[in-house]
Write a protein that holds these residues in place. Structure first.
Motif, mmCIF file in Angstrom:
data_model
loop_
_atom_site.group_PDB
_atom_site.id
_atom_site.type_symbol
_atom_site.label_atom_id
_atom_site.label_comp_id
_atom_site.label_asym_id
_atom_site.label_seq_id
_atom_site.Cartn_x
_atom_site.Cartn_y
_atom_site.Cartn_z
ATOM 1 N N LEU A 198 30.322 60.567 42.990
ATOM 2 C CA LEU A 198 29.380 60.521 41.863
ATOM 3 C C LEU A 198 27.934 60.451 42.347
ATOM 4 C CD1 LEU A 198 31.267 58.131 39.431
ATOM 5 C CD2 LEU A 198 30.905 60.594 39.188
ATOM 6 N N THR A 199 27.695 59.746 43.446
ATOM 7 C CA THR A 199 26.346 59.672 44.006
ATOM 8 C C THR A 199 25.899 61.037 44.515
ATOM 9 O OG1 THR A 199 26.728 57.385 44.649
ATOM 10 C CG2 THR A 199 24.907 58.510 45.716
ATOM 11 N N ALA A 200 26.793 61.754 45.180
ATOM 12 C CA ALA A 200 26.464 63.104 45.659
ATOM 13 C C ALA A 200 26.178 64.030 44.475
ATOM 14 C CB ALA A 200 27.610 63.652 46.499
ATOM 15 N N TRP A 201 27.008 63.949 43.442
ATOM 16 C CA TRP A 201 26.810 64.782 42.248
ATOM 17 C C TRP A 201 25.450 64.493 41.603
ATOM 18 C CZ3 TRP A 201 28.912 68.864 39.878
ATOM 19 C CH2 TRP A 201 28.530 69.121 38.570
ATOM 20 N N ALA A 202 25.148 63.221 41.450
ATOM 21 C CA ALA A 202 23.877 62.848 40.825
ATOM 22 C C ALA A 202 22.697 63.335 41.650
ATOM 23 C CB ALA A 202 23.804 61.332 40.648
ATOM 24 N N THR B 255 22.723 68.770 54.122
ATOM 25 C CA THR B 255 23.066 67.355 54.058
ATOM 26 C C THR B 255 22.972 66.768 55.451
ATOM 27 O OG1 THR B 255 25.425 67.741 54.375
ATOM 28 C CG2 THR B 255 24.616 67.678 52.102
ATOM 29 N N GLN B 256 22.571 65.521 55.533
ATOM 30 C CA GLN B 256 22.423 64.844 56.814
ATOM 31 C C GLN B 256 23.283 63.593 56.800
ATOM 32 O OE1 GLN B 256 18.418 63.746 57.671
ATOM 33 N NE2 GLN B 256 18.923 62.872 59.657
ATOM 34 N N GLY B 257 24.078 63.420 57.829
ATOM 35 C CA GLY B 257 24.885 62.222 57.941
ATOM 36 C C GLY B 257 26.369 62.535 57.972
ATOM 37 N N THR B 258 27.144 61.502 58.237
ATOM 38 C CA THR B 258 28.588 61.643 58.303
ATOM 39 C C THR B 258 29.278 60.672 57.359
ATOM 40 O OG1 THR B 258 28.712 60.085 60.139
ATOM 41 C CG2 THR B 258 28.554 62.424 60.703
ATOM 42 N N ILE C 274 29.494 63.789 53.000
ATOM 43 C CA ILE C 274 30.749 64.530 53.045
ATOM 44 C C ILE C 274 31.160 64.977 51.641
ATOM 45 C CG2 ILE C 274 33.200 64.380 53.630
ATOM 46 C CD1 ILE C 274 31.298 64.554 56.045
ATOM 47 N N ALA C 275 30.958 64.132 50.653
ATOM 48 C CA ALA C 275 31.289 64.502 49.270
ATOM 49 C C ALA C 275 30.384 65.620 48.780
ATOM 50 C CB ALA C 275 31.173 63.290 48.358
ATOM 51 N N ALA C 276 29.154 65.683 49.286
ATOM 52 C CA ALA C 276 28.241 66.736 48.865
ATOM 53 C C ALA C 276 28.688 68.115 49.348
ATOM 54 C CB ALA C 276 26.837 66.439 49.391
#
Length: 53
Positions: free
Chosen positions: A22-26, A42-45, A50-52
């Motif tokens: 939900l955070t990625a979607w928002a 996207t940056q990070g693991t 990952i959801a993004a």
């Protein structure tokens, strides 16, 4: 690839997964105003990046 026996999973491990999605979607759709076909970096693991994907 290692398979996970869900009967042995701790509930706290899987509880944050919907929140990450939900955070990625928002971030992408609601606040970022991204549309189909656009490129996103996207940056990070972690769960949100990952959801993004």
């Amino acid at each position: 690839m290692t398979q996970i026996d869900c009967a042995k999973c701790v509930t706290g491990w899987v509880a944050p997964l919907p929140i990450a999605g939900l955070t990625a979607w928002a971030g992408l759709i609601e606040y970022g105003h991204r549309r189909l076909g656009q490129t996103v970096l996207t940056q990070g693991t972690g769960g949100v990046s990952i959801a993004a994907l």
